[in-house]
Design an enzyme around this catalytic site. Structure first.
Site, PDB file in Angstrom:
ATOM      1  CB  ILE A 192      -1.112  -0.025   1.192  1.00  0.00           C
ATOM      2  CG1 ILE A 192      -1.780  -1.163   1.272  1.00  0.00           C
ATOM      3  CG2 ILE A 192      -1.809   1.230   1.178  1.00  0.00           C
ATOM      4  CD1 ILE A 192      -2.650  -1.119   2.377  1.00  0.00           C
ATOM      5  CG  ASN A 210      -1.023   3.920  10.529  1.00  0.00           C
ATOM      6  OD1 ASN A 210      -2.120   3.387  10.535  1.00  0.00           O
ATOM      7  ND2 ASN A 210      -0.003   2.893  10.352  1.00  0.00           N
ATOM      8  CD  GLU A 220       3.256  -0.827   4.907  1.00  0.00           C
ATOM      9  OE1 GLU A 220       4.169  -0.045   4.650  1.00  0.00           O
ATOM     10  OE2 GLU A 220       3.244  -1.181   6.065  1.00  0.00           O
TER      11      GLU A 220
END
Length: 262
Positions: free
Chosen positions: A93, A100, A135
């Protein structure tokens, strides 16, 4: 002379400390059964539940890295015997840390869960998608020919890019992914680690190219030139004849018709 069968060993499950195991599989209040047969079935169900936990990512529900490595080994074995192509995609990703930092780790979890659902929705039942870590995700595509590798990867990339991810009733985000891919070496028994490294190399190329793109390893050139065929044929021919054969096949020495010199 008949051999006496060893006595069966029964385990009293009430003597085992199973509270933690039962809590992990989500059945903390399960009543322990009485009797050998029932106890065996109960313990087998508990072991199966723990095995499922060890192979599943708890956040996304996808298979985890441990499961993926087993699946890669199985696919390599199949390809080495059948010669059928298979593709491994590594996905990352893009700029996940920004999610975040801007929206909190709960939002990051929502993004990971949404990406996992989207990946599952655009793949075949025979394909395996796993959360590799953080991710990063991995997809194993059996029976995927070289000409379709980039087509499949682009379809996955577009599906992620076009799917809005709801963080709240009033807020949603879009994310993109970078994808790197490598095919198995046909008829060759490689290793899962080498296959992952090759796909990872392509993933880094996709990231270096600006992200939100696909990089698939080029198909190795397996064609043999006419000169290479002649050379290979000559080497093989030489292997089939020993010295005796060579003497038999070699022309007889010419005999002199003139007078010998003394």
């Amino acid at each position: 002379m008949n051999k006496t069968a060893p006595p069966s060993t029964f385990v009293d499950l009430n003597e085992l400390q199973l509270d933690t195991a039962l809590a992990l599989v989500g059945q903390p209040h399960m009543t322990l059964p009485v009797g050998g047969g029932a106890g065996t079935q109960y313990l087998q169900c508990l072991i199966d539940g723990l095995c499922d936990l060890s192979l599943t990512d708890p956040l996304t529900g996808l298979p985890n890295r441990r499961y993926m490595r087993q699946a890669l080994d199985g696919e390599i074995d199949r390809v080495s015997r059948s010669g059928e192509a298979a593709l491994l995609l590594m996905l990352d990703i893009d700029h996940f840390k920004r999610i975040n930092d801007s929206h909190g780790h709960h939002a990051g979890d929502q993004v990971l869960q949404s990406v996992a659902r989207t990946l599952q929705s655009c793949l075949r039942p025979m394909d395996t998608v796993a959360r590799y870590g953080g991710e990063e995700f991995a997809i194993i595509l059996p029976a995927c020919q070289f000409g379709f590798g980039k087509v499949v990867a682009e379809r996955v990339r577009r599906a992620i890019e076009s799917t809005p991810i709801a963080l709240s009733p009033h807020q949603s985000v879009h994310v993109t992914i970078s994808i790197g891919g490598a095919f198995t070496m046909q008829w060759i028994r490689s290793t899962a680690q080498l296959w992952i490294e090759r796909a990872d190399t392509q993933l880094y190329i996709a990231k270096d190219s600006g992200r939100n793109c696909v990089s698939i390893e080029e198909q190795p050139d397996s064609t043999v030139s006419a000169e290479e065929k002649d050379e290979l044929l000559g080497m093989l021919t030489g292997c089939f004849y020993n010295d005796a054969d060579a003497k038999t096949l070699s022309p007889a020495p010419e005999h002199s018709t003139g007078s010998a010199a003394h």
